[in-house]
Design a protein around this motif. Structure first.
Motif, mmCIF file in Angstrom:
data_model
loop_
_atom_site.group_PDB
_atom_site.id
_atom_site.type_symbol
_atom_site.label_atom_id
_atom_site.label_comp_id
_atom_site.label_asym_id
_atom_site.label_seq_id
_atom_site.Cartn_x
_atom_site.Cartn_y
_atom_site.Cartn_z
ATOM 1 N N VAL A 2 36.494 0.191 1.112
ATOM 2 C CA VAL A 2 37.189 1.175 1.931
ATOM 3 C C VAL A 2 38.580 1.418 1.370
ATOM 4 N N GLN A 3 39.241 0.340 0.960
ATOM 5 C CA GLN A 3 40.547 0.458 0.339
ATOM 6 C C GLN A 3 40.378 0.765 -1.140
ATOM 7 N N PRO A 4 40.985 1.848 -1.621
ATOM 8 C CA PRO A 4 40.904 2.151 -3.054
ATOM 9 C C PRO A 4 41.557 1.059 -3.887
ATOM 10 N N VAL A 5 41.060 0.880 -5.095
ATOM 11 C CA VAL A 5 41.598 -0.117 -6.007
ATOM 12 C C VAL A 5 41.986 0.566 -7.306
ATOM 13 N N GLU A 6 43.289 0.533 -7.624
ATOM 14 C CA GLU A 6 43.791 1.174 -8.833
ATOM 15 C C GLU A 6 43.801 0.193 -10.001
ATOM 16 N N SER A 7 43.709 0.744 -11.192
ATOM 17 C CA SER A 7 43.807 -0.049 -12.406
ATOM 18 C C SER A 7 44.227 0.862 -13.554
ATOM 19 N N GLY A 8 44.642 0.263 -14.651
ATOM 20 C CA GLY A 8 44.990 1.019 -15.840
ATOM 21 C C GLY A 8 46.469 1.146 -16.117
ATOM 22 N N GLY A 9 47.305 0.677 -15.210
ATOM 23 C CA GLY A 9 48.736 0.759 -15.425
ATOM 24 C C GLY A 9 49.194 -0.215 -16.494
ATOM 25 N N GLY A 10 50.411 -0.012 -16.962
ATOM 26 C CA GLY A 10 50.953 -0.883 -17.981
ATOM 27 C C GLY A 10 52.162 -0.274 -18.651
ATOM 28 N N LEU A 11 52.498 -0.820 -19.797
ATOM 29 C CA LEU A 11 53.653 -0.367 -20.575
ATOM 30 C C LEU A 11 53.192 0.615 -21.639
ATOM 31 N N VAL A 12 53.862 1.753 -21.714
ATOM 32 C CA VAL A 12 53.522 2.770 -22.696
ATOM 33 C C VAL A 12 54.807 3.388 -23.236
ATOM 34 N N GLN A 13 54.799 3.760 -24.500
ATOM 35 C CA GLN A 13 55.967 4.378 -25.110
ATOM 36 C C GLN A 13 56.101 5.833 -24.692
ATOM 37 N N ALA A 14 57.327 6.320 -24.683
ATOM 38 C CA ALA A 14 57.580 7.720 -24.361
ATOM 39 C C ALA A 14 56.793 8.625 -25.292
ATOM 40 N N GLY A 15 56.165 9.636 -24.711
ATOM 41 C CA GLY A 15 55.330 10.539 -25.481
ATOM 42 C C GLY A 15 53.880 10.112 -25.558
ATOM 43 N N GLY A 16 53.600 8.917 -25.094
ATOM 44 C CA GLY A 16 52.255 8.386 -25.145
ATOM 45 C C GLY A 16 51.409 8.802 -23.963
ATOM 46 N N SER A 17 50.199 8.248 -23.914
ATOM 47 C CA SER A 17 49.239 8.593 -22.873
ATOM 48 C C SER A 17 48.695 7.343 -22.203
ATOM 49 N N LEU A 18 48.199 7.535 -20.998
ATOM 50 C CA LEU A 18 47.630 6.445 -20.234
ATOM 51 C C LEU A 18 46.622 7.022 -19.248
ATOM 52 N N ARG A 19 45.576 6.282 -18.958
ATOM 53 C CA ARG A 19 44.590 6.710 -17.977
ATOM 54 C C ARG A 19 44.488 5.697 -16.855
ATOM 55 N N LEU A 20 44.721 6.165 -15.645
ATOM 56 C CA LEU A 20 44.598 5.331 -14.467
ATOM 57 C C LEU A 20 43.245 5.562 -13.806
ATOM 58 N N SER A 21 42.705 4.513 -13.210
ATOM 59 C CA SER A 21 41.430 4.602 -12.520
ATOM 60 C C SER A 21 41.591 4.166 -11.075
ATOM 61 N N CYS A 22 40.797 4.753 -10.209
ATOM 62 C CA CYS A 22 40.808 4.417 -8.792
ATOM 63 C C CYS A 22 39.369 4.305 -8.317
ATOM 64 N N ALA A 23 38.988 3.118 -7.894
ATOM 65 C CA ALA A 23 37.637 2.882 -7.400
ATOM 66 C C ALA A 23 37.634 2.860 -5.877
ATOM 67 N N ALA A 24 36.673 3.539 -5.282
ATOM 68 C CA ALA A 24 36.546 3.599 -3.829
ATOM 69 C C ALA A 24 35.089 3.415 -3.442
ATOM 70 N N SER A 25 34.850 3.206 -2.168
ATOM 71 C CA SER A 25 33.488 3.050 -1.682
ATOM 72 C C SER A 25 32.741 4.371 -1.776
ATOM 73 N N GLY A 26 31.427 4.290 -1.798
ATOM 74 C CA GLY A 26 30.621 5.494 -1.900
ATOM 75 C C GLY A 26 30.839 6.459 -0.758
ATOM 76 N N ARG A 27 30.916 5.942 0.472
ATOM 77 C CA ARG A 27 31.116 6.798 1.637
ATOM 78 C C ARG A 27 32.488 7.447 1.598
ATOM 79 N N THR A 28 33.514 6.657 1.333
ATOM 80 C CA THR A 28 34.882 7.170 1.278
ATOM 81 C C THR A 28 35.030 8.215 0.183
ATOM 82 N N PHE A 29 34.457 7.941 -0.951
ATOM 83 C CA PHE A 29 34.599 8.829 -2.090
ATOM 84 C C PHE A 29 33.849 10.145 -1.887
#
Length: 121
Positions: A2-29
């Motif tokens: 029910v509570q979303p769970v984020e992941s993928g954060g971290g340290l990145v250099q300026a100009g760079g890229s990053l992808r964050l993910s958020c997992a949720a329950s099937g019903r909620t999503f």
């Protein structure tokens, strides 16, 4: 989840890229619209991007053209692809769900605990 769970954060250099993910329950999503918010040091939590149940995105002006939100219905996951990152993007990023397609924090029912993104020189 029910509570979303984020992941993928971290340290990145300026100009760079990053992808964050958020997992949720099937019903909620499947029922709710999903959104990404962030809170930088010393600032209030702000809207970043959101996506409707059918995949229509919307973005804050500060990230428009740099960030892309998407969702994977089969995996019950929403993503935030972050490009051309700058120091202003340093913040804790939160994923949340809402029954309404809006950008107001008060309209979101379930919140994750956040994942931290730090942009360095």
């Amino acid at each position: 989840q029910v509570q979303p769970v984020e992941s993928g954060g971290g340290l990145v250099q300026a100009g760079g890229s990053l992808r964050l993910s958020c997992a949720a329950s099937g019903r909620t999503f499947s029922i709710n619209h999903m959104g990404w918010f962030r809170q930088a040091p010393g600032k209030e939590r702000e809207f970043v991007a959101r996506i409707t149940r059918v995949g229509t995105p919307a973005y804050a002006d500060s990230v428009k053209g740099r960030f892309t939100i998407s969702r994977d219905n089969a995996g019950n996951t929403v993503y935030l692809h972050m490009n051309s990152l700058g120091h202003e993007d340093t913040a804790v990023y939160y994923c949340a769900s809402s029954t309404s397609p809006c950008s107001l924090l008060t309209q979101y029912n379930y919140w994750g605990q956040g994942t931290e993104v730090t942009v360095s020189s």
